[in-house]
Design a protein around this motif. Structure first.
Motif, PDB file in Angstrom:
ATOM      1  N   SER A 305       0.665  -1.342  -0.090  1.00  0.00           N
ATOM      2  CA  SER A 305      -0.163  -0.023  -0.005  1.00  0.00           C
ATOM      3  C   SER A 305       0.984   1.376  -0.084  1.00  0.00           C
ATOM      4  CB  SER A 305      -0.687  -0.257   1.078  1.00  0.00           C
ATOM      5  OG  SER A 305      -0.043   0.129   2.441  1.00  0.00           O
ATOM      6  N   VAL A 306       0.415   2.526  -0.543  1.00  0.00           N
ATOM      7  CA  VAL A 306       1.058   3.405  -0.979  1.00  0.00           C
ATOM      8  C   VAL A 306       0.168   4.677  -0.118  1.00  0.00           C
ATOM      9  CG1 VAL A 306       2.034   5.230  -2.438  1.00  0.00           C
ATOM     10  CG2 VAL A 306       2.142   2.692  -3.081  1.00  0.00           C
ATOM     11  N   ASN A 307       1.088   5.475   0.907  1.00  0.00           N
ATOM     12  CA  ASN A 307       0.453   6.650   1.539  1.00  0.00           C
ATOM     13  C   ASN A 307       1.108   7.708   0.976  1.00  0.00           C
ATOM     14  OD1 ASN A 307      -0.392   8.307   3.152  1.00  0.00           O
ATOM     15  ND2 ASN A 307       0.306   7.419   4.948  1.00  0.00           N
ATOM     16  N   LEU A 308       0.239   8.524   0.291  1.00  0.00           N
ATOM     17  CA  LEU A 308       0.701  10.003  -0.330  1.00  0.00           C
ATOM     18  C   LEU A 308       0.043  11.149   0.431  1.00  0.00           C
ATOM     19  CD1 LEU A 308       0.260   9.262  -4.273  1.00  0.00           C
ATOM     20  CD2 LEU A 308       2.170   9.205  -2.793  1.00  0.00           C
ATOM     21  N   SER A 309      -0.191  10.850   1.798  1.00  0.00           N
ATOM     22  CA  SER A 309      -0.632  12.158   2.699  1.00  0.00           C
ATOM     23  C   SER A 309       0.844  12.925   2.937  1.00  0.00           C
ATOM     24  CB  SER A 309      -1.006  11.573   3.958  1.00  0.00           C
ATOM     25  OG  SER A 309      -0.225  10.649   4.549  1.00  0.00           O
ATOM     26  N   ALA A 310       0.458  14.220   3.013  1.00  0.00           N
ATOM     27  CA  ALA A 310       1.382  15.198   3.083  1.00  0.00           C
ATOM     28  C   ALA A 310       1.928  15.669   4.502  1.00  0.00           C
ATOM     29  CB  ALA A 310       1.142  16.452   2.367  1.00  0.00           C
ATOM     30  N   GLY A 311       2.945  15.630   4.888  1.00  0.00           N
ATOM     31  CA  GLY A 311       3.472  16.125   6.203  1.00  0.00           C
ATOM     32  C   GLY A 311       3.728  17.491   6.240  1.00  0.00           C
ATOM     33  N   GLU A 312       4.843  18.009   6.851  1.00  0.00           N
ATOM     34  CA  GLU A 312       5.127  19.304   7.115  1.00  0.00           C
ATOM     35  C   GLU A 312       5.847  19.811   5.651  1.00  0.00           C
ATOM     36  OE1 GLU A 312       8.196  22.227   9.752  1.00  0.00           O
ATOM     37  OE2 GLU A 312       8.260  20.014   9.938  1.00  0.00           O
ATOM     38  N   LYS A 313       5.559  20.872   5.359  1.00  0.00           N
ATOM     39  CA  LYS A 313       6.128  21.568   3.966  1.00  0.00           C
ATOM     40  C   LYS A 313       7.041  22.640   4.332  1.00  0.00           C
ATOM     41  CE  LYS A 313       1.897  20.858   1.296  1.00  0.00           C
ATOM     42  NZ  LYS A 313       0.818  21.535   0.531  1.00  0.00           N
ATOM     43  N   LYS A 314       8.283  22.482   3.617  1.00  0.00           N
ATOM     44  CA  LYS A 314       9.326  23.573   3.897  1.00  0.00           C
ATOM     45  C   LYS A 314       9.605  24.152   2.614  1.00  0.00           C
ATOM     46  CE  LYS A 314      11.240  21.123   7.926  1.00  0.00           C
ATOM     47  NZ  LYS A 314      12.694  20.707   8.303  1.00  0.00           N
ATOM     48  N   ALA A 315      10.198  25.567   2.579  1.00  0.00           N
ATOM     49  CA  ALA A 315      10.633  26.061   1.401  1.00  0.00           C
ATOM     50  C   ALA A 315      12.160  25.295   1.282  1.00  0.00           C
ATOM     51  CB  ALA A 315      11.028  27.575   1.490  1.00  0.00           C
ATOM     52  N   ILE A 316      12.342  24.876  -0.008  1.00  0.00           N
ATOM     53  CA  ILE A 316      13.613  24.191  -0.380  1.00  0.00           C
ATOM     54  C   ILE A 316      14.186  24.586  -1.561  1.00  0.00           C
ATOM     55  CG2 ILE A 316      12.309  22.259  -1.210  1.00  0.00           C
ATOM     56  CD1 ILE A 316      14.823  20.462  -0.259  1.00  0.00           C
ATOM     57  N   ALA A 317      15.542  24.594  -1.609  1.00  0.00           N
ATOM     58  CA  ALA A 317      16.114  25.075  -2.796  1.00  0.00           C
ATOM     59  C   ALA A 317      17.452  24.208  -3.025  1.00  0.00           C
ATOM     60  CB  ALA A 317      16.771  26.525  -2.865  1.00  0.00           C
ATOM     61  N   SER A 318      17.634  23.788  -4.144  1.00  0.00           N
ATOM     62  CA  SER A 318      19.114  22.904  -4.583  1.00  0.00           C
ATOM     63  C   SER A 318      19.953  23.489  -5.435  1.00  0.00           C
ATOM     64  CB  SER A 318      18.462  21.463  -4.835  1.00  0.00           C
ATOM     65  OG  SER A 318      18.123  21.640  -6.189  1.00  0.00           O
ATOM     66  N   LYS A 319      21.116  23.603  -5.225  1.00  0.00           N
ATOM     67  CA  LYS A 319      22.131  23.880  -6.306  1.00  0.00           C
ATOM     68  C   LYS A 319      23.084  22.982  -6.821  1.00  0.00           C
ATOM     69  CE  LYS A 319      20.754  28.434  -6.596  1.00  0.00           C
ATOM     70  NZ  LYS A 319      19.904  28.856  -7.753  1.00  0.00           N
ATOM     71  N   LEU A 320      23.123  22.545  -7.951  1.00  0.00           N
ATOM     72  CA  LEU A 320      24.472  21.784  -8.342  1.00  0.00           C
ATOM     73  C   LEU A 320      25.485  22.163  -8.227  1.00  0.00           C
ATOM     74  CD1 LEU A 320      21.529  20.561 -10.054  1.00  0.00           C
ATOM     75  CD2 LEU A 320      23.285  19.364 -11.384  1.00  0.00           C
ATOM     76  N   LEU A 321      26.553  21.328  -7.850  1.00  0.00           N
ATOM     77  CA  LEU A 321      27.889  21.769  -7.777  1.00  0.00           C
ATOM     78  C   LEU A 321      28.589  21.792  -9.129  1.00  0.00           C
ATOM     79  CD1 LEU A 321      29.130  19.986  -4.351  1.00  0.00           C
ATOM     80  CD2 LEU A 321      28.326  22.267  -4.787  1.00  0.00           C
ATOM     81  N   ALA A 383      22.875  29.127  -2.938  1.00  0.00           N
ATOM     82  CA  ALA A 383      23.623  29.626  -3.922  1.00  0.00           C
ATOM     83  C   ALA A 383      25.075  30.210  -3.482  1.00  0.00           C
ATOM     84  CB  ALA A 383      23.057  30.693  -4.760  1.00  0.00           C
ATOM     85  N   PHE A 384      25.054  31.008  -2.373  1.00  0.00           N
ATOM     86  CA  PHE A 384      26.129  31.413  -1.565  1.00  0.00           C
ATOM     87  C   PHE A 384      27.263  30.063  -1.533  1.00  0.00           C
ATOM     88  CE2 PHE A 384      28.835  32.397   1.863  1.00  0.00           C
ATOM     89  CZ  PHE A 384      29.021  33.912   1.502  1.00  0.00           C
ATOM     90  N   VAL A 385      26.896  29.189  -0.865  1.00  0.00           N
ATOM     91  CA  VAL A 385      27.482  28.072  -0.482  1.00  0.00           C
ATOM     92  C   VAL A 385      28.086  27.308  -1.706  1.00  0.00           C
ATOM     93  CG1 VAL A 385      27.715  25.850   0.655  1.00  0.00           C
ATOM     94  CG2 VAL A 385      26.557  27.650   1.702  1.00  0.00           C
ATOM     95  N   ARG A 386      27.512  27.032  -2.766  1.00  0.00           N
ATOM     96  CA  ARG A 386      27.818  26.509  -3.811  1.00  0.00           C
ATOM     97  C   ARG A 386      29.153  27.265  -4.422  1.00  0.00           C
ATOM     98  NH1 ARG A 386      29.099  26.251  -9.035  1.00  0.00           N
ATOM     99  NH2 ARG A 386      28.889  28.528  -8.865  1.00  0.00           N
ATOM    100  N   ASP A 387      28.728  28.894  -4.543  1.00  0.00           N
ATOM    101  CA  ASP A 387      29.945  29.768  -5.059  1.00  0.00           C
ATOM    102  C   ASP A 387      31.120  29.574  -4.103  1.00  0.00           C
ATOM    103  OD1 ASP A 387      28.145  30.315  -6.997  1.00  0.00           O
ATOM    104  OD2 ASP A 387      27.644  32.034  -6.241  1.00  0.00           O
TER     105      ASP A 387
END
Length: 397
Positions: A305-321, A383-387
């Motif tokens: 069985s699959v549960n797609l209920s949502a928990g806590e949401k946060k703003a998230i950003a990723s930056k590739l190296l 972005a700052f940490v990537r740079d």
């Protein structure tokens, strides 16, 4: 203990392997690379070419598996579907898997079903004469390998004289020896991530993407929440659902690239019948939506069985190296950077590595991920940490 066979065991697949283990499944893993990083987390593994469905099926039969899955790579999709069909396991139907693997056939199906309005689509093979086509095209156009992945060989062509070389480059990176030429789609790029359960598509998120400048098109980062108004986002979700139905996708994860114009017009750029790469399954979706995406695709593949209920949401950003290239002279204290700027750093860098100038996702060296706060804050920190990492590692000692 139920057995999952993981097709692919690279850096991104290793997160799925670890998640499956944490859920209590036994994991068998296959990858053509004998040193695949995911092997260290699997219960059992073997170096097998994952684009060879017959070899992988023999392994699956001997291992007596209960489910089969691939993620974050297009190369294992057909093999995974083939094994599922032959062994009567949950999986994407083989016809759709083969269709989606070919960008020209995919685009043709969508045009036929009037799902997307891209009307310039041509398939070019090695010995084809492009002279007539070159003169008749409306420029700019995009050229890609018909079966490419990770943006390798994708290039915008803005004039007639550039087409021939772009096609040769794309064909050279195609396993089936063909390239697609299609209308260039203007606008900003977004991602749609979905999972199909019992034939019903569930779009989990529309993700804002940051891309390289033309002529190459490779991902530089992702952000949730996106910057779309509710009506445009609803149109993007609707297009994603219609594409899934038109292509006959009956099962599993779906990753799409979309372009959205300033007027809100939505077009499909590309599609993969698997979980997205670049930390989308392991971090972007779980943090940004509160949905345990990897658990969903694993349980679905295992027939649980699959549960797609949502928990806590946060703003998230990723930056590739994603760097300009050079030799890694030294490495920063990654733990200290994570602590100081409240980010996660996931990398595969070592001193002495030769890093190529970033042209496709395969040139990336890892990721910086920031969450919490708002979209602008997380993008700024990532972005700052990537740079900062790039400045540090390429500095002459």
């Amino acid at each position: 203990m139920k057995k999952l066979l993981m097709i692919g065991a690279g850096f991104l697949q290793s997160y799925v392997i670890r998640k499956a283990k944490a859920l209590g499944y036994w994991v068998e893993a296959l990858d053509g690379n004998r040193n695949a990083v995911g092997f260290q987390y699997a219960d059992n593994y073997s170096a097998v070419d994952i684009v060879n469905p017959y070899a992988c099926l023999r392994y699956a039969e001997n291992a007596h598996i209960d489910g089969v899955l691939t993620a974050a790579t297009d190369y294992g999709v057909v093999t995974t579907s083939y094994i599922a069909e032959k062994l009567g396991l949950p999986g994407l139907n083989l016809e759709s898997a083969a269709l989606i693997k070919n960008k020209f056939r995919t685009r043709s199906r969508l045009l036929e079903r009037k799902i997307d309005g891209i009307d310039q689509i041509y398939e070019i093979r090695k010995n084809d004469d492009t002279s007539t086509l070159r003169k008749s095209l409306r420029y700019p156009v995009m050229v890609k390998p018909c079966d490419g992945s990770g943006s390798r060989g994708a290039c915008m062509v803005s004039r007639e004289g550039e087409l021939e070389q772009a096609c040769r480059n794309a064909i050279g990176l195609s396993h089936i020896g063909s390239a697609i030429v299609e209308s260039y789609i203007g606008g900003s790029e977004y991602g749609a991530e979905a999972i199909v359960i019992d034939g019903i598509p569930h779009v989990l998120a529309i993700i804002k993407k940051q891309m390289t400048e033309p002529p190459f098109y490779a991902e530089l980062g992702h952000t949730i929440p996106n910057d779309l108004d509710s009506e445009v986002e609803a149109n993007a979700i609707r297009l994603a659902e219609n594409v899934i139905r038109a292509l006959g996708i009956n099962f599993g994860a779906v990753n799409m690239d979309l372009k959205i114009s300033t007027s809100g017009e939505v077009h499909l750029v590309d599609i993969g019948a698997r979980m997205g790469g670049n930390m989308i399954g392991s971090h972007i979706i779980p943090y940004g939506t509160g949905i345990d995406y990897m658990k969903g695709i694993i349980c679905s593949a295992m027939g649980d069985s699959v549960n797609l209920s949502a928990g806590e949401k946060k703003a998230i950003a990723s930056k590739l190296l994603a760097f300009h290239g050079g030799v890694v002279r030294r490495l920063p204290d990654f733990v200290a950077l994570e602590r100081e700027y409240e980010v996660e750093i996931h990398h595969h860098l070592s001193i002495g590595d030769i890093v190529h100038s970033y042209r496709s996702n395969l040139d990336g060296c890892g990721y910086v991920i920031a969450c919490g706060g708002d979209a602008e804050d997380v993008q700024r920190r990532a972005a700052f940490v990537r740079d900062k990492i790039e400045e540090y590692i390429f500095q002459e000692s």
